[in-house]
Design a protein around this motif. Structure first.
Motif, mmCIF file in Angstrom:
data_model
loop_
_atom_site.group_PDB
_atom_site.id
_atom_site.type_symbol
_atom_site.label_atom_id
_atom_site.label_comp_id
_atom_site.label_asym_id
_atom_site.label_seq_id
_atom_site.Cartn_x
_atom_site.Cartn_y
_atom_site.Cartn_z
ATOM 1 N N THR A 53 9.428 3.915 5.308
ATOM 2 C CA THR A 53 9.443 5.508 4.744
ATOM 3 C C THR A 53 10.294 5.564 3.586
ATOM 4 O O THR A 53 11.702 4.883 3.760
ATOM 5 C CB THR A 53 9.784 6.445 5.905
ATOM 6 N N LEU A 54 10.077 6.065 2.594
ATOM 7 C CA LEU A 54 10.802 6.175 1.327
ATOM 8 C C LEU A 54 11.087 7.948 1.066
ATOM 9 O O LEU A 54 10.229 8.629 1.325
ATOM 10 C CB LEU A 54 10.175 5.727 0.113
ATOM 11 N N THR A 55 12.280 7.993 0.329
ATOM 12 C CA THR A 55 12.508 9.368 -0.041
ATOM 13 C C THR A 55 11.701 9.653 -1.312
ATOM 14 O O THR A 55 11.117 8.713 -2.101
ATOM 15 C CB THR A 55 13.850 9.781 -0.437
ATOM 16 N N PRO A 56 11.233 11.085 -1.729
ATOM 17 C CA PRO A 56 10.480 11.375 -2.662
ATOM 18 C C PRO A 56 10.835 10.649 -3.905
ATOM 19 O O PRO A 56 10.110 10.157 -4.767
ATOM 20 C CB PRO A 56 10.502 12.871 -3.002
ATOM 21 N N LYS A 57 12.288 10.492 -4.235
ATOM 22 C CA LYS A 57 12.747 9.994 -5.472
ATOM 23 C C LYS A 57 12.518 8.429 -5.508
ATOM 24 O O LYS A 57 12.082 7.638 -6.286
ATOM 25 C CB LYS A 57 14.147 10.166 -5.767
ATOM 26 N N ALA A 79 0.946 -1.103 -0.002
ATOM 27 C CA ALA A 79 0.116 -0.084 -0.079
ATOM 28 C C ALA A 79 0.822 1.157 -0.076
ATOM 29 O O ALA A 79 1.790 1.253 0.810
ATOM 30 C CB ALA A 79 -1.018 -0.140 1.328
ATOM 31 N N PHE A 80 0.922 2.079 -1.121
ATOM 32 C CA PHE A 80 1.628 3.342 -1.324
ATOM 33 C C PHE A 80 0.807 4.492 -0.656
ATOM 34 O O PHE A 80 -0.252 4.625 -1.338
ATOM 35 C CB PHE A 80 1.952 3.431 -2.818
ATOM 36 N N ASP A 81 1.392 5.201 0.203
ATOM 37 C CA ASP A 81 0.605 6.463 0.720
ATOM 38 C C ASP A 81 1.571 7.727 0.165
ATOM 39 O O ASP A 81 2.659 7.922 0.920
ATOM 40 C CB ASP A 81 0.456 6.318 2.254
ATOM 41 N N SER A 82 1.399 8.060 -0.939
ATOM 42 C CA SER A 82 2.084 9.160 -1.503
ATOM 43 C C SER A 82 2.134 10.507 -0.629
ATOM 44 O O SER A 82 3.176 11.182 -0.476
ATOM 45 C CB SER A 82 1.732 9.379 -2.968
ATOM 46 N N GLY A 83 1.105 10.717 -0.061
ATOM 47 C CA GLY A 83 1.149 11.978 0.853
ATOM 48 C C GLY A 83 2.045 11.965 1.949
ATOM 49 O O GLY A 83 2.545 12.982 2.369
ATOM 50 N N ARG A 84 2.196 10.636 2.509
ATOM 51 C CA ARG A 84 3.236 10.767 3.723
ATOM 52 C C ARG A 84 4.411 9.920 3.351
ATOM 53 O O ARG A 84 5.610 9.912 4.114
ATOM 54 C CB ARG A 84 2.341 9.790 4.626
ATOM 55 N N ALA A 85 4.632 9.542 2.112
ATOM 56 C CA ALA A 85 5.822 8.922 1.288
ATOM 57 C C ALA A 85 6.160 7.500 2.309
ATOM 58 O O ALA A 85 7.227 7.447 2.397
ATOM 59 C CB ALA A 85 6.971 9.624 1.409
ATOM 60 N N ILE A 86 4.960 6.667 2.598
ATOM 61 C CA ILE A 86 5.181 5.550 3.332
ATOM 62 C C ILE A 86 4.512 4.370 2.389
ATOM 63 O O ILE A 86 3.602 4.522 1.808
ATOM 64 C CB ILE A 86 4.302 5.655 4.623
ATOM 65 N N VAL A 87 5.214 3.171 2.547
ATOM 66 C CA VAL A 87 4.739 2.036 2.126
ATOM 67 C C VAL A 87 4.510 0.967 3.092
ATOM 68 O O VAL A 87 5.482 0.685 3.792
ATOM 69 C CB VAL A 87 5.613 1.351 0.989
ATOM 70 N N SER A 88 3.289 0.465 3.112
ATOM 71 C CA SER A 88 2.964 -0.649 4.278
ATOM 72 C C SER A 88 2.970 -1.923 3.531
ATOM 73 O O SER A 88 2.103 -2.223 2.559
ATOM 74 C CB SER A 88 1.544 -0.129 4.829
ATOM 75 N N LEU A 143 10.184 6.681 -3.684
ATOM 76 C CA LEU A 143 8.844 6.653 -3.798
ATOM 77 C C LEU A 143 8.387 6.671 -5.379
ATOM 78 O O LEU A 143 7.639 5.894 -5.963
ATOM 79 C CB LEU A 143 7.963 7.554 -3.090
ATOM 80 N N GLN A 144 8.766 7.729 -6.169
ATOM 81 C CA GLN A 144 8.324 7.780 -7.313
ATOM 82 C C GLN A 144 8.949 6.657 -8.299
ATOM 83 O O GLN A 144 8.175 5.952 -9.239
ATOM 84 C CB GLN A 144 8.829 9.119 -8.162
ATOM 85 N N PHE A 145 10.022 6.275 -8.218
ATOM 86 C CA PHE A 145 10.749 4.972 -8.761
ATOM 87 C C PHE A 145 9.868 3.773 -8.351
ATOM 88 O O PHE A 145 9.817 3.049 -9.570
ATOM 89 C CB PHE A 145 12.240 5.075 -8.165
ATOM 90 N N ALA A 146 9.621 3.594 -7.158
ATOM 91 C CA ALA A 146 9.062 2.426 -6.794
ATOM 92 C C ALA A 146 7.434 2.270 -7.337
ATOM 93 O O ALA A 146 7.254 1.154 -8.003
ATOM 94 C CB ALA A 146 8.859 2.232 -5.254
ATOM 95 N N LEU A 147 6.785 3.325 -7.443
ATOM 96 C CA LEU A 147 5.599 3.421 -8.015
ATOM 97 C C LEU A 147 5.676 3.179 -9.677
ATOM 98 O O LEU A 147 4.882 2.526 -10.135
ATOM 99 C CB LEU A 147 4.973 4.907 -7.717
#
Length: 248
Positions: A152-156, A136-145, A158-162
């Motif tokens: 917690t992922l860095t913005p880059k 589960a990707f929570d882009s608002g908090r940059a957290i993946v559950s 998070l975008q890469f993983a998505l």
């Protein structure tokens, strides 16, 4: 997407470039085929849009040369009031689609998006929360559950993983990754991309024992695959239980 445009007509090239930019694509203009083929030796493109005459050769002759450098590259040919026989000849020469000149904005972008879907290239959506299986990707908090933990992922990252999860089991080119995650910056080193991929693999536990593999594709990019988790054979389980009974 990173789109190459071969168009000798500078006025029409400017129109097409602005249209592609408005559609969220990166457009790299070439006035002839030779500079494009030379560039394609070192830079990956997701799509080629070319005039029927490429400034130094006909598109029918250029398409086979391009495909030797970038196999499978989708090609759209722009043609001025083509006859049916000319359309058939262009498609038989290897073009994936043909568009009339001057281009019509909405139709052109729709056809390009449809062609990229057929080619298996997707963009991550802009929803705040995305679900991919147990992730589960929570882009608002940059957290993946996943599996009972929050990472917690860095913005880059998070975008890469998505981008990888959106294109599950599809190869994603380095050019597409750089365009999506780093906004086409030219100073991003290949090592930076590889380091981010390694961090994503570690943080999200993308390992075979958990049913995932994140593999580099030499000279191209990365691919994320979901694989079956190997379970002990039932016969082995039975044998193990018998040995335990005997031990007891």
């Amino acid at each position: 997407m990173r789109i190459a445009l071969i168009e000798p007509d500078l006025r029409h090239a400017e129109i097409v470039s602005r249209l592609l930019l408005a559609g969220g694509h990166a457009c790299h203009h070439f006035r002839a085929s030779a500079p494009f083929v030379a560039s394609a030796e070192n830079v990956f493109f997701d799509l080629l849009v070319t005039d029927a005459f490429c400034g130094d050769a006909a598109a029918e002759d250029v398409i086979p040369r391009v495909r030797r450098v970038l196999p499978g590259l989708p090609v759209v040919v722009l043609m001025t009031t083509p006859r049916e026989s000319e359309l058939v000849a262009m498609l038989q020469a290897g073009a994936d689609d043909c568009l009339s000149k001057p281009v019509r904005g909405p139709e052109t972008l729709a056809r390009i998006d449809a062609l990229m879907r057929r080619a298996g290239i997707r963009r991550p959506r802009n929803h705040v929360r995305e679900m991919f299986g147990e992730y589960a990707f929570d882009s608002g908090r940059a957290i993946v559950s996943f599996r009972g933990q929050n990472v917690t992922l860095t913005p880059k990252e998070l975008q890469f993983a998505l981008l990888l999860f959106t294109n599950m089991s599809r190869p994603v080119s380095r050019a597409h990754i750089l365009e999506t995650v780093w906004s086409r910056r030219r100073d991003v080193r290949s090592r930076t991309l590889d380091t981010h991929a390694s961090r994503i693999r570690t943080k999200l536990e993308l390992r075979p024992e958990f049913g995932y593999t994140l593999m580099p594709l030499y000279g191209y990019g990365y691919r994320l695959d979901q694989i079956p988790i190997e379970k002990p054979d039932s016969a082995d389980k039975a044998g193990l239980n018998e040995r335990i009974v005997e031990t007891l």
